[in-house]
Design a protein around this motif. Structure first.
Motif, PDB file in Angstrom:
ATOM      1  N   VAL A  55       0.940  -1.359   0.018  1.00  0.00           N
ATOM      2  CA  VAL A  55       0.016   0.046  -0.178  1.00  0.00           C
ATOM      3  C   VAL A  55       0.728   1.105  -0.026  1.00  0.00           C
ATOM      4  O   VAL A  55       1.524   1.624   1.032  1.00  0.00           O
ATOM      5  CB  VAL A  55      -0.932  -0.015   1.177  1.00  0.00           C
ATOM      6  N   GLU A  56       0.847   2.164  -1.129  1.00  0.00           N
ATOM      7  CA  GLU A  56       1.619   3.141  -1.316  1.00  0.00           C
ATOM      8  C   GLU A  56       0.866   4.314  -1.199  1.00  0.00           C
ATOM      9  O   GLU A  56      -0.136   4.728  -1.941  1.00  0.00           O
ATOM     10  CB  GLU A  56       2.455   3.299  -2.688  1.00  0.00           C
ATOM     11  N   LEU A  57       0.927   5.265  -0.138  1.00  0.00           N
ATOM     12  CA  LEU A  57       0.311   6.500  -0.007  1.00  0.00           C
ATOM     13  C   LEU A  57       1.290   7.752  -0.433  1.00  0.00           C
ATOM     14  O   LEU A  57       2.448   7.869   0.223  1.00  0.00           O
ATOM     15  CB  LEU A  57      -0.003   6.763   1.573  1.00  0.00           C
ATOM     16  N   TYR A  58       1.018   8.508  -1.560  1.00  0.00           N
ATOM     17  CA  TYR A  58       1.574   9.755  -1.737  1.00  0.00           C
ATOM     18  C   TYR A  58       1.058  10.698  -1.184  1.00  0.00           C
ATOM     19  O   TYR A  58      -0.183  11.077  -1.343  1.00  0.00           O
ATOM     20  CB  TYR A  58       1.497   9.698  -3.255  1.00  0.00           C
ATOM     21  N   HIS A 107      12.066  14.035  -4.793  1.00  0.00           N
ATOM     22  CA  HIS A 107      11.589  14.115  -6.378  1.00  0.00           C
ATOM     23  C   HIS A 107      11.213  12.680  -6.904  1.00  0.00           C
ATOM     24  O   HIS A 107      10.436  12.505  -7.705  1.00  0.00           O
ATOM     25  CB  HIS A 107      12.673  14.884  -7.201  1.00  0.00           C
ATOM     26  N   ARG A 108      12.191  11.663  -6.382  1.00  0.00           N
ATOM     27  CA  ARG A 108      12.045  10.379  -7.080  1.00  0.00           C
ATOM     28  C   ARG A 108      10.446   9.685  -6.714  1.00  0.00           C
ATOM     29  O   ARG A 108      10.185   8.890  -7.403  1.00  0.00           O
ATOM     30  CB  ARG A 108      13.259   9.425  -6.657  1.00  0.00           C
ATOM     31  N   PHE A 109       9.972  10.013  -5.450  1.00  0.00           N
ATOM     32  CA  PHE A 109       8.752   9.727  -5.290  1.00  0.00           C
ATOM     33  C   PHE A 109       7.677  10.545  -6.220  1.00  0.00           C
ATOM     34  O   PHE A 109       6.806   9.594  -6.586  1.00  0.00           O
ATOM     35  CB  PHE A 109       8.445   9.712  -3.852  1.00  0.00           C
ATOM     36  N   THR A 110       7.908  11.563  -6.363  1.00  0.00           N
ATOM     37  CA  THR A 110       6.936  12.475  -7.627  1.00  0.00           C
ATOM     38  C   THR A 110       7.202  11.683  -8.875  1.00  0.00           C
ATOM     39  O   THR A 110       6.054  11.297  -9.351  1.00  0.00           O
ATOM     40  CB  THR A 110       7.213  13.737  -7.757  1.00  0.00           C
ATOM     41  N   ASP A 118       0.947   6.865 -15.181  1.00  0.00           N
ATOM     42  CA  ASP A 118       1.057   6.684 -16.667  1.00  0.00           C
ATOM     43  C   ASP A 118       0.527   5.217 -17.123  1.00  0.00           C
ATOM     44  O   ASP A 118       0.024   4.866 -17.970  1.00  0.00           O
ATOM     45  CB  ASP A 118       2.354   7.097 -16.988  1.00  0.00           C
ATOM     46  N   LEU A 119       1.393   4.192 -16.215  1.00  0.00           N
ATOM     47  CA  LEU A 119       1.229   2.837 -16.486  1.00  0.00           C
ATOM     48  C   LEU A 119      -0.447   2.504 -16.388  1.00  0.00           C
ATOM     49  O   LEU A 119      -0.768   1.448 -17.136  1.00  0.00           O
ATOM     50  CB  LEU A 119       2.165   1.920 -15.732  1.00  0.00           C
ATOM     51  N   HIS A 123      -3.447  10.573 -16.058  1.00  0.00           N
ATOM     52  CA  HIS A 123      -2.757  11.585 -16.359  1.00  0.00           C
ATOM     53  C   HIS A 123      -2.567  12.708 -15.325  1.00  0.00           C
ATOM     54  O   HIS A 123      -1.568  13.190 -15.638  1.00  0.00           O
ATOM     55  CB  HIS A 123      -3.653  12.328 -17.598  1.00  0.00           C
ATOM     56  N   THR A 124      -3.233  12.652 -14.404  1.00  0.00           N
ATOM     57  CA  THR A 124      -3.006  13.501 -13.235  1.00  0.00           C
ATOM     58  C   THR A 124      -2.572  12.734 -11.895  1.00  0.00           C
ATOM     59  O   THR A 124      -3.140  11.881 -11.670  1.00  0.00           O
ATOM     60  CB  THR A 124      -4.221  14.140 -12.789  1.00  0.00           C
ATOM     61  N   ILE A 125      -1.507  13.555 -11.427  1.00  0.00           N
ATOM     62  CA  ILE A 125      -1.050  12.981  -9.971  1.00  0.00           C
ATOM     63  C   ILE A 125      -1.544  13.944  -8.825  1.00  0.00           C
ATOM     64  O   ILE A 125      -1.873  15.153  -9.203  1.00  0.00           O
ATOM     65  CB  ILE A 125       0.538  12.922  -9.977  1.00  0.00           C
ATOM     66  N   TYR A 126      -1.758  13.435  -7.796  1.00  0.00           N
ATOM     67  CA  TYR A 126      -2.441  14.378  -6.690  1.00  0.00           C
ATOM     68  C   TYR A 126      -2.125  13.778  -5.451  1.00  0.00           C
ATOM     69  O   TYR A 126      -1.681  12.454  -5.373  1.00  0.00           O
ATOM     70  CB  TYR A 126      -3.807  14.544  -6.935  1.00  0.00           C
TER      71      TYR A 126
END
Length: 280
Positions: A55-58, A107-110, A118-119, A123-126
């Motif tokens: 589970v990855e939380l950004y 930045h690598r997490f972004t 993308d995969l 289209h949008t990250i948030y």
């Protein structure tokens, strides 16, 4: 003046005391040896036969809607591969120019968030955004939806194996040895291995931005990220000396841990996860 009987009693008492001390020392040595062996055993783990949900939380300290998501993730701070959920909090850097610089952001997490988006055809990250085993789950806050996704992952047999060894060297310093194997590459394409070092029990007093004035509490924050390392002929190894050089490195060893996983490079799907908490 001592009598013969008194001298004999004293000699007997001295011999007895010497034997008791020797026995106590021997038992202490055996006990210490046993404890050391037990500690060494705790510092190794192997992924289970079923898939585990990564589970990855950004998230970001500059985002006012992120603290509730951080709190949500923290319920699994003591979870692990045996409990089928392995959480990670990855702090992105695109909020840093809006009033508050997140000291945990990278930045690598972004970049990883953008790649996974993308995969999956997005289209949008948030923030906050959640991925379960490489797939976005917008309804993560709905208990039934989250449990259903995790249940689907756990119901599948593992398609990779992850073995971990972790040695605590000093405050904020660890030796990590991760072994990865998989036969899935022939059918699914190239696979990559990753290692993430996380830390629990982190606090930040935010002084600007959307969360100005708030004391934020974080669990499972990724401090170092290693990878991708390609699996070659179904095998890969990541062996590194890890050092965290900041004030938080002085935290107790048991606040740190390591997560390792195998990912399909073409789809972002996480095939298997292993986890190991740091030991003294």
């Amino acid at each position: 003046m001592q009598t013969a009987r008194t001298r004999y009693a004293n000699r007997y008492a001295t011999r007895y005391l010497t034997r008791v001390i020797a026995l106590a020392v021997a038992l202490a040595i055996l006990s210490a040896s046993g404890l050391a062996s037990a500690a060494a055993a705790v510092c190794a783990s192997h992924s289970p036969s079923h898939r585990v949900a990564l589970v990855e939380l950004y998230s970001s300290e500059g985002c006012s809607s992120c603290p509730p998501a951080d709190n949500w993730l923290s319920q699994w701070k003591n979870s692990g591969a045996t409990q089928s959920i392995v959480p990670l909090a990855l702090h992105v850097d695109y909020w840093n120019s809006l009033g508050w610089t997140d000291r945990f952001s990278q930045h690598r997490f972004t970049e990883r968030q953008q790649t996974l988006t993308d995969l999956s055809g997005g289209h949008t990250i948030y923030t906050p955004e959640v991925f379960v085993s490489g797939r976005e789950l917008r309804s993560w806050s709905q208990r039934d939806s989250f449990q259903s996704r995790v249940g689907q992952v756990v119901a599948e047999p593992a398609r990779a194996n992850v073995a971990l060894e972790l040695k605590h060297e000093a405050k904020g310093a660890f030796n990590v040895d991760a072994q990865f194997t998989s036969k899935a590459a022939d059918a699914t394409g190239s696979l990559n291995a990753y290692v993430a070092v996380y830390q629990n029990a982190l606090n930040s007093q935010v002084r600007a931005g959307e969360n100005s004035g708030a004391m934020l509490h974080h669990e499972r924050v990724v401090r170092q990220w290693i990878g991708p390392v390609p699996l070659v002929a179904g095998n890969a190894q990541i062996r590194r000396d890890i050092r965290i050089d900041d004030a938080d490195a002085n935290a107790p060893a048991d606040t740190f841990g390591v997560v390792a996983f195998v990912e399909n490079a073409a789809t972002g799907e996480v095939l298997q996860v292993g986890e190991l908490a740091a030991c003294n």
